[in-house]
Design an enzyme around this catalytic site. Sequence first.
Site, PDB file in Angstrom:
ATOM      1  N   HIS A 142       0.808  -1.235  -0.001  1.00 40.67           N
ATOM      2  CA  HIS A 142       0.164  -0.006  -0.243  1.00 40.67           C
ATOM      3  C   HIS A 142       0.902   1.265  -0.209  1.00 40.67           C
ATOM      4  CE1 HIS A 142      -3.047   2.793   1.237  1.00 40.67           C
ATOM      5  NE2 HIS A 142      -3.908   1.906   1.372  1.00 40.67           N
ATOM      6  N   GLU A 236      -0.854   1.258  -5.248  1.00 44.93           N
ATOM      7  CA  GLU A 236      -0.862  -0.213  -4.702  1.00 44.93           C
ATOM      8  C   GLU A 236      -0.829  -1.159  -5.462  1.00 44.93           C
ATOM      9  OE1 GLU A 236      -4.003  -0.161  -1.794  1.00 44.93           O
ATOM     10  OE2 GLU A 236      -4.104   2.136  -1.798  1.00 44.93           O
TER      11      GLU A 236
HETATM   12  O1  LIG Z   1      -7.355   3.776   6.518  1.00 47.30           O
HETATM   13  P1  LIG Z   1      -6.756   2.634   5.699  1.00 47.30           P
HETATM   14  O2  LIG Z   1      -7.511   1.373   6.408  1.00 47.30           O
HETATM   15  O3  LIG Z   1      -5.412   2.541   6.109  1.00 47.30           O
HETATM   16  O4  LIG Z   1      -7.168   2.576   4.475  1.00 47.30           O
HETATM   17  C1  LIG Z   1      -6.887   3.628   3.461  1.00 47.30           C
HETATM   18  C2  LIG Z   1      -7.604   3.323   2.262  1.00 47.30           C
HETATM   19  O5  LIG Z   1      -6.859   2.150   1.439  1.00 47.30           O
HETATM   20  C3  LIG Z   1      -6.945   1.898   0.144  1.00 47.30           C
HETATM   21  O6  LIG Z   1      -6.313   0.967  -0.313  1.00 47.30           O
HETATM   22  C4  LIG Z   1      -8.493   1.562   0.179  1.00 47.30           C
HETATM   23  O7  LIG Z   1      -8.786   1.037  -1.421  1.00 47.30           O
HETATM   24  C5  LIG Z   1      -9.181   2.528   0.703  1.00 47.30           C
HETATM   25  O8  LIG Z   1     -10.499   1.936   0.544  1.00 47.30           O
HETATM   26  C6  LIG Z   1      -8.958   2.833   2.196  1.00 47.30           C
HETATM   27  O9  LIG Z   1      -9.664   3.983   2.500  1.00 47.30           O
END
Ligand SMILES: O=P(O)(O)OC[C@H]1O[C@@H](O)[C@H](O)[C@@H](O)[C@@H]1O
Length: 267
Positions: A142, A236
Site C-alpha cells: 500500500h 498499490e
Molecule cells: O485507512 P486505511 O485502513 O489505511 O485505508 C486507507 C484506504 O486504503 C485503500 O487501499 C482503500 O482502497 C481505501 O478504501 C482505504 O480507505
Amino acid sequence: MSPTSPITLRAGDSEIIACRFGAHLLSWRHRGQEQLWLSSNADLGGQHPIRGGVPLCFPWFGGAKGGPSHGFARTSLWELTSNDASSGRLQFELSDSPQTRALWPHRFHARMEIQCDTQGLQLELTIENRDNRPWSFTGALHSYFACEDVTQVLLPELTSRPFHDKLSGQEAHFDAGALPIPIDAVVPGLDRVQLDNRIIRNQGNDATVIWNPGQQGAAAMPDITPGHWRHFLCIESAVARSPVTLAPGQRHRLAQRVLPASHEGGH
Ligand SMILES: O=P(O)(O)OC[C@H]1O[C@@H](O)[C@H](O)[C@@H](O)[C@@H]1O
C-alpha cells in the site's frame, strides 16, 4: 528496542528506514530526495496502523467483518531476519500465531524483502501456505508516494482505462487529465505507472489501487495533518479483485519496483 524503532540501511545513493512493526518501510531517500510520504501525524506507538510509507495489507485487502481493515500484517511484529548493507536488503518474516489464528484460522509464512540499490527500490512480499489444506487471501503493498500536489498529478497510463470506483460502487473509465480527487480506484492489471519521474512496476497483482481521500476524507482521519492530503498518492500493487488460492506448500509473490525514469532504459 521498541516495535517502531527505525532500522536504517544505506546502499549506493539510496537510504531506507523501516521498522519491525508491520515490516513497514517508513522512508526511502534516493539521491537525497524522499520518495515516500509519511504523515507528520502518523501513530508510531506500535499498536495502530502507520499512515504513510508502505503498509502491508494481508491476509485481506480492505474491510472484513469482525477483523481489522486491511488485515493484521501491518499491525503485527515481524522478525528482522536479514539486514545486509552490502546488498542493500532488509528481510522480515512473520508466521501464524495464536493471535493471527484467532482472526484468520490458517497457517502461513510471510516474507517481506525491501531492497534498495543505485537503480531504485524493490519490494517483495512472499506468502506461503504452511497449512494442510488450501486457503485464499487478498492483499497489497500500500505504497504512499510523495508528490507536490495530488490535484495536479497526471498518470497518462490511466487514460480511457476501466476501473472499479470504490467511492460510488460503479464501474467507470478514466478521462485524460488530472486525477479525480478524492479517488479510490481499483484498476485491473496495470503493471506500469509513471508518477512524476518515478516508474512504478507491479507484479503478482491483479489490480493497481489508486487512493487519496481528498480534503473531506482526510479531515475525518486524525493521523493526517490538515492540508497534508495533497502531498501523497497511494499506488498499490494489489490482489484486490479475486483472492489468490494457495495449495499447501504453495507460494505467491506480490512485488513493486520503483525506478527513477532515467533508469528504465528506453520505456
Ligand atoms: O485507512 P486505511 O485502513 O489505511 O485505508 C486507507 C484506504 O486504503 C485503500 O487501499 C482503500 O482502497 C481505501 O478504501 C482505504 O480507505
